[in-house]
Design an enzyme around this catalytic site. Sequence first.
Site, mmCIF file in Angstrom:
data_model
loop_
_atom_site.group_PDB
_atom_site.id
_atom_site.type_symbol
_atom_site.label_atom_id
_atom_site.label_comp_id
_atom_site.label_asym_id
_atom_site.label_seq_id
_atom_site.Cartn_x
_atom_site.Cartn_y
_atom_site.Cartn_z
ATOM 1 N N ARG A 134 -7.375 -21.046 -1.298
ATOM 2 C CA ARG A 134 -6.780 -20.685 -0.668
ATOM 3 C C ARG A 134 -5.603 -21.505 -1.037
ATOM 4 N NH1 ARG A 134 -4.962 -21.989 4.297
ATOM 5 N NH2 ARG A 134 -4.175 -20.356 5.374
ATOM 6 N N LYS A 181 6.658 -2.012 1.772
ATOM 7 C CA LYS A 181 5.216 -1.503 2.589
ATOM 8 C C LYS A 181 3.980 -2.446 2.460
ATOM 9 C CE LYS A 181 3.024 2.894 3.193
ATOM 10 N NZ LYS A 181 3.468 3.090 4.517
ATOM 11 N N GLU A 185 11.371 2.590 14.418
ATOM 12 C CA GLU A 185 10.963 3.679 13.849
ATOM 13 C C GLU A 185 9.544 3.637 14.939
ATOM 14 O OE1 GLU A 185 9.575 2.369 9.793
ATOM 15 O OE2 GLU A 185 9.907 0.718 10.268
ATOM 16 N N TYR A 211 1.012 -1.350 0.047
ATOM 17 C CA TYR A 211 -0.153 -0.056 0.260
ATOM 18 C C TYR A 211 0.991 1.462 0.115
ATOM 19 C CZ TYR A 211 0.482 1.023 5.028
ATOM 20 O OH TYR A 211 0.962 1.457 6.636
ATOM 21 N N ARG A 219 8.307 4.243 -4.236
ATOM 22 C CA ARG A 219 8.714 3.531 -3.824
ATOM 23 C C ARG A 219 7.623 1.620 -4.079
ATOM 24 N NH1 ARG A 219 7.362 5.190 2.810
ATOM 25 N NH2 ARG A 219 4.902 5.465 1.842
HETATM 26 N N1 PDD Z 1 2.889 4.784 7.462
HETATM 27 N N2 PDD Z 1 7.170 3.918 8.875
HETATM 28 C C1 PDD Z 1 5.802 3.303 8.900
HETATM 29 C C2 PDD Z 1 6.471 1.587 9.424
HETATM 30 C C3 PDD Z 1 5.642 3.783 8.872
HETATM 31 O O1 PDD Z 1 4.394 2.575 8.285
HETATM 32 C C4 PDD Z 1 4.946 4.662 7.627
HETATM 33 C C5 PDD Z 1 4.044 4.887 6.766
HETATM 34 C C6 PDD Z 1 6.711 5.500 7.901
HETATM 35 C C7 PDD Z 1 6.308 6.669 7.065
HETATM 36 O O2 PDD Z 1 6.588 6.768 5.683
HETATM 37 P P1 PDD Z 1 6.137 7.843 4.515
HETATM 38 O O3 PDD Z 1 6.715 9.106 5.189
HETATM 39 O O4 PDD Z 1 6.637 7.098 3.527
HETATM 40 O O5 PDD Z 1 4.321 8.264 5.195
HETATM 41 C C8 PDD Z 1 7.386 4.687 8.439
HETATM 42 C C9 PDD Z 1 1.746 5.625 6.657
HETATM 43 C C10 PDD Z 1 1.571 7.221 6.477
HETATM 44 C C11 PDD Z 1 -0.101 5.309 7.250
HETATM 45 O O6 PDD Z 1 0.269 3.889 7.322
HETATM 46 O O7 PDD Z 1 -1.055 5.427 7.465
#
Ligand code: PDD
Length: 285
Positions: free
Chosen positions: A100, A149, A181, A32, A51
């Site tokens: 599945r 992601k 993070e 996503y 990304r």
């Molecule tokens: N999340 N680290 C994690 C684990 C994240 O899920 C996100 C973003 C970030 C920051 O990435 P970016 O600057 O590209 O948004 C770092 C999004 C906003 C979400 O899951 O809603």
Amino acid sequence: MRIVYVNGEYLPEDEAKVSVFDRGFLFADGVYEVTSVLGGKLIDFDGHARRLERSLSELDMAAPVTTEELLAIHRDLVDRNKITDGLVYLQITRGAAPDRDFAYPDESVAPTIVLFTQSKPGLADAPAAKTGIRVISIPDERWGRRDIKTVQLLYPSMGKMMAKAAGADDAWMIEDGTITEGTSNNAYIVSGRKIVTRGLSNDILHGITRAAVLRFAREAQMEVEERAFTLDEAKTADEAFITSASTFVMPVVAIDDAEIGGGVPGPVATRLREIYLEESRKAAI
Ligand code: PDD
């Protein structure tokens, strides 16, 4: 009613459907992106599109649309839903296989692509930016490919609930003694005038906001050090903050029981937020 995009169609949200056999649903086999919208324009779209391409290729997943098409869909949804400030959520999964099965299906199974908007009037003026947020520390119990992601967000959800139960706003995760993070954001501390944030690896998501903020910081002659930092270091730092597409730069004023910077947002985080919002609005498309 909100109009969403599903596999080539724009539909009212209650008519949009995905199969019960979709691998996103059964295996969290999907990726996503979240792109913010300010003044009706997309922030950092190119970074998110790049990304996404990388996430797809790391999972050997086909891209159902080109980057140009993706941009057109984002813009269409922003227009159709009259979004001034808010977010566009995009998800691509490996699609619905006939049964599945853990093994990936062959190319005859088309990926599923879904996009929807979330309206957030005043997104850039969130009151929390003036007061800062409080975080707790929790062990990082996610899988080892956090650079991709994916939609497997159960542990981050658990982390947000742990934070809520503790009366805090979010959680920072710790692995082998250092902060990785936040649950949905990248983590930073400021010591002296130096901005410290973990370097890029498979341990963290390579934040698009992170890349822009570090670039602006360096352009403004601020010192940046990309390295892991400990919880103790964070608790005694002069400032702390997070970045993400939905929070931009957000000051952190407490970590567990330690107040940071006297419990108020510091000058570095405050300045970086201003610069990020100003520059990103200028570059928005
Ligand atoms: N999340 N680290 C994690 C684990 C994240 O899920 C996100 C973003 C970030 C920051 O990435 P970016 O600057 O590209 O948004 C770092 C999004 C906003 C979400 O899951 O809603």
